[in-house]
Design a protein around this motif. Sequence first.
Motif, PDB file in Angstrom:
ATOM      1  N   VAL A  75     -65.843  18.116 -39.689  1.00  0.00           N
ATOM      2  CA  VAL A  75     -65.154  16.825 -39.755  1.00  0.00           C
ATOM      3  C   VAL A  75     -65.631  15.819 -38.736  1.00  0.00           C
ATOM      4  CG1 VAL A  75     -63.063  17.869 -40.682  1.00  0.00           C
ATOM      5  CG2 VAL A  75     -63.289  17.587 -38.224  1.00  0.00           C
ATOM      6  N   GLY A  76     -66.274  16.255 -37.655  1.00  0.00           N
ATOM      7  CA  GLY A  76     -66.579  15.368 -36.541  1.00  0.00           C
ATOM      8  C   GLY A  76     -67.305  14.089 -36.908  1.00  0.00           C
ATOM      9  N   GLY A  77     -68.357  14.178 -37.700  1.00  0.00           N
ATOM     10  CA  GLY A  77     -69.133  13.013 -38.035  1.00  0.00           C
ATOM     11  C   GLY A  77     -68.439  12.066 -38.986  1.00  0.00           C
ATOM     12  N   ARG A  78     -67.404  12.486 -39.589  1.00  0.00           N
ATOM     13  CA  ARG A  78     -66.683  11.668 -40.553  1.00  0.00           C
ATOM     14  C   ARG A  78     -65.596  10.816 -39.904  1.00  0.00           C
ATOM     15  NH1 ARG A  78     -70.349  13.250 -43.356  1.00  0.00           N
ATOM     16  NH2 ARG A  78     -70.283  14.933 -44.810  1.00  0.00           N
ATOM     17  N   ILE A  79     -65.251  11.089 -38.662  1.00  0.00           N
ATOM     18  CA  ILE A  79     -64.089  10.406 -38.089  1.00  0.00           C
ATOM     19  C   ILE A  79     -64.354   9.705 -36.783  1.00  0.00           C
ATOM     20  CG2 ILE A  79     -62.454  11.948 -39.222  1.00  0.00           C
ATOM     21  CD1 ILE A  79     -62.167  13.379 -36.561  1.00  0.00           C
ATOM     22  N   GLY A  80     -65.604   9.553 -36.436  1.00  0.00           N
ATOM     23  CA  GLY A  80     -65.860   8.874 -35.182  1.00  0.00           C
ATOM     24  C   GLY A  80     -67.315   8.624 -34.935  1.00  0.00           C
ATOM     25  N   MET A  81     -67.592   8.044 -33.742  1.00  0.00           N
ATOM     26  CA  MET A  81     -68.967   7.729 -33.376  1.00  0.00           C
ATOM     27  C   MET A  81     -69.094   7.635 -31.873  1.00  0.00           C
ATOM     28  SD  MET A  81     -68.943   3.708 -34.497  1.00  0.00           S
ATOM     29  CE  MET A  81     -68.269   4.043 -36.088  1.00  0.00           C
ATOM     30  N   PHE A  82     -70.304   7.857 -31.400  1.00  0.00           N
ATOM     31  CA  PHE A  82     -70.609   7.736 -29.982  1.00  0.00           C
ATOM     32  C   PHE A  82     -70.937   6.272 -29.695  1.00  0.00           C
ATOM     33  CE2 PHE A  82     -71.417  12.180 -30.880  1.00  0.00           C
ATOM     34  CZ  PHE A  82     -70.892  12.818 -29.760  1.00  0.00           C
ATOM     35  N   VAL A  83     -70.234   5.675 -28.720  1.00  0.00           N
ATOM     36  CA  VAL A  83     -70.407   4.245 -28.441  1.00  0.00           C
ATOM     37  C   VAL A  83     -70.559   3.998 -26.939  1.00  0.00           C
ATOM     38  CG1 VAL A  83     -69.106   3.565 -30.508  1.00  0.00           C
ATOM     39  CG2 VAL A  83     -67.912   3.751 -28.328  1.00  0.00           C
ATOM     40  N   SER A  84     -71.286   2.940 -26.599  1.00  0.00           N
ATOM     41  CA  SER A  84     -71.501   2.551 -25.205  1.00  0.00           C
ATOM     42  C   SER A  84     -70.256   1.869 -24.636  1.00  0.00           C
ATOM     43  CB  SER A  84     -72.689   1.597 -25.118  1.00  0.00           C
ATOM     44  OG  SER A  84     -72.357   0.363 -25.750  1.00  0.00           O
ATOM     45  N   GLU A  85     -70.268   1.643 -23.339  1.00  0.00           N
ATOM     46  CA  GLU A  85     -69.193   0.885 -22.686  1.00  0.00           C
ATOM     47  C   GLU A  85     -69.118  -0.529 -23.263  1.00  0.00           C
ATOM     48  OE1 GLU A  85     -66.732   1.483 -20.308  1.00  0.00           O
ATOM     49  OE2 GLU A  85     -67.227   3.579 -20.679  1.00  0.00           O
ATOM     50  N   LYS A  86     -70.272  -1.118 -23.528  1.00  0.00           N
ATOM     51  CA  LYS A  86     -70.328  -2.467 -24.087  1.00  0.00           C
ATOM     52  C   LYS A  86     -69.621  -2.516 -25.439  1.00  0.00           C
ATOM     53  CE  LYS A  86     -73.805  -5.774 -25.748  1.00  0.00           C
ATOM     54  NZ  LYS A  86     -75.252  -5.969 -25.923  1.00  0.00           N
ATOM     55  N   PHE A  87     -69.926  -1.552 -26.316  1.00  0.00           N
ATOM     56  CA  PHE A  87     -69.299  -1.508 -27.634  1.00  0.00           C
ATOM     57  C   PHE A  87     -67.806  -1.211 -27.505  1.00  0.00           C
ATOM     58  CE2 PHE A  87     -68.106   0.163 -31.742  1.00  0.00           C
ATOM     59  CZ  PHE A  87     -68.793  -0.653 -32.633  1.00  0.00           C
ATOM     60  N   LYS A  88     -67.449  -0.315 -26.590  1.00  0.00           N
ATOM     61  CA  LYS A  88     -66.039   0.001 -26.353  1.00  0.00           C
ATOM     62  C   LYS A  88     -65.277  -1.262 -25.965  1.00  0.00           C
ATOM     63  CE  LYS A  88     -62.989   2.702 -23.369  1.00  0.00           C
ATOM     64  NZ  LYS A  88     -62.895   3.576 -22.205  1.00  0.00           N
ATOM     65  N   GLY A  89     -65.840  -2.064 -25.053  1.00  0.00           N
ATOM     66  CA  GLY A  89     -65.207  -3.313 -24.642  1.00  0.00           C
ATOM     67  C   GLY A  89     -65.018  -4.271 -25.805  1.00  0.00           C
ATOM     68  N   LEU A  90     -66.001  -4.329 -26.695  1.00  0.00           N
ATOM     69  CA  LEU A  90     -65.909  -5.183 -27.873  1.00  0.00           C
ATOM     70  C   LEU A  90     -64.772  -4.732 -28.787  1.00  0.00           C
ATOM     71  CD1 LEU A  90     -67.344  -7.464 -29.564  1.00  0.00           C
ATOM     72  CD2 LEU A  90     -68.591  -5.606 -30.671  1.00  0.00           C
ATOM     73  N   VAL A  91     -64.708  -3.442 -29.056  1.00  0.00           N
ATOM     74  CA  VAL A  91     -63.681  -2.888 -29.941  1.00  0.00           C
ATOM     75  C   VAL A  91     -62.278  -3.121 -29.374  1.00  0.00           C
ATOM     76  CG1 VAL A  91     -62.737  -0.706 -30.832  1.00  0.00           C
ATOM     77  CG2 VAL A  91     -65.185  -1.186 -31.018  1.00  0.00           C
TER      78      VAL A  91
END
Length: 176
Positions: A75-91
Motif C-alpha cells: 500500500v505504501g506507494g499508493r498513499i503517499g510520497m517523499f517530499v522536500s522541506e520546500k514542497f512540504k512548506g508549499l503544501v
Amino acid sequence: MKRITYYSIQNVTESEKVGCWPQLEPPKRYWKVKNNYDDVLDYRKFPEVTPNLDNFTLKSIAKRTDVLSAEMQGVGGRIGMFVSEKFKGLVENYTLRDFRFYDCKLISSFDENFNKRENSELFHFNYLNFIHPTDIIDFKHSVFEDLKINEMVTIENEEERTMFLYPRKTNTKRNA
C-alpha cells in the motif's frame, strides 16, 4: 458562492527531469524492519505508530527533486510520497484534508551492488501520507485500474475493493 480550486499531483517519469524512475530504492530487507511501511501504512486510516521510512536510497543516476518517486510494494506507494522541506512548506499553505508528514532520512547513493558508497550522505526528507476516507467516495462513478488484468473497472462499494485496484478517477458523493 465561494469558488473552490482543485489541484492534481502526478508522477513525472521523464528521465531528463528525474534521472530515472523510480528515483528511490527501498532499504535492504525492509520487511524485517520494525514498523516498515507495508505493515503500518493503510489508505483508510493513519497508523497508530510512526512508520519507519528511513534509509531509502536515491539511485546514483536519479536527480534530487522536490518530490522523489519510490516503487513501494503493497500500500505504501499508493498513499503517499517523499517530499522536500520546500514542497512540504508549499503544501502546508493549502487547505488539505486527511494528510500527515513523517520525517525520514534518505541515503544519497549506492553502487551497482546496492552497497552504500563512501561519499554517500544522509539527507532529510518528509513522507507525505494521505488517507482516503471511503465514506465520501462514490464508488459507482469512480474508475479503478485492476493491476491483475491491466484494465479499468468500476466497483459498487468498499467491500469489493482489493489491494490490486488502483484509483484512477475518484468521484465524491455530493453531500460529503
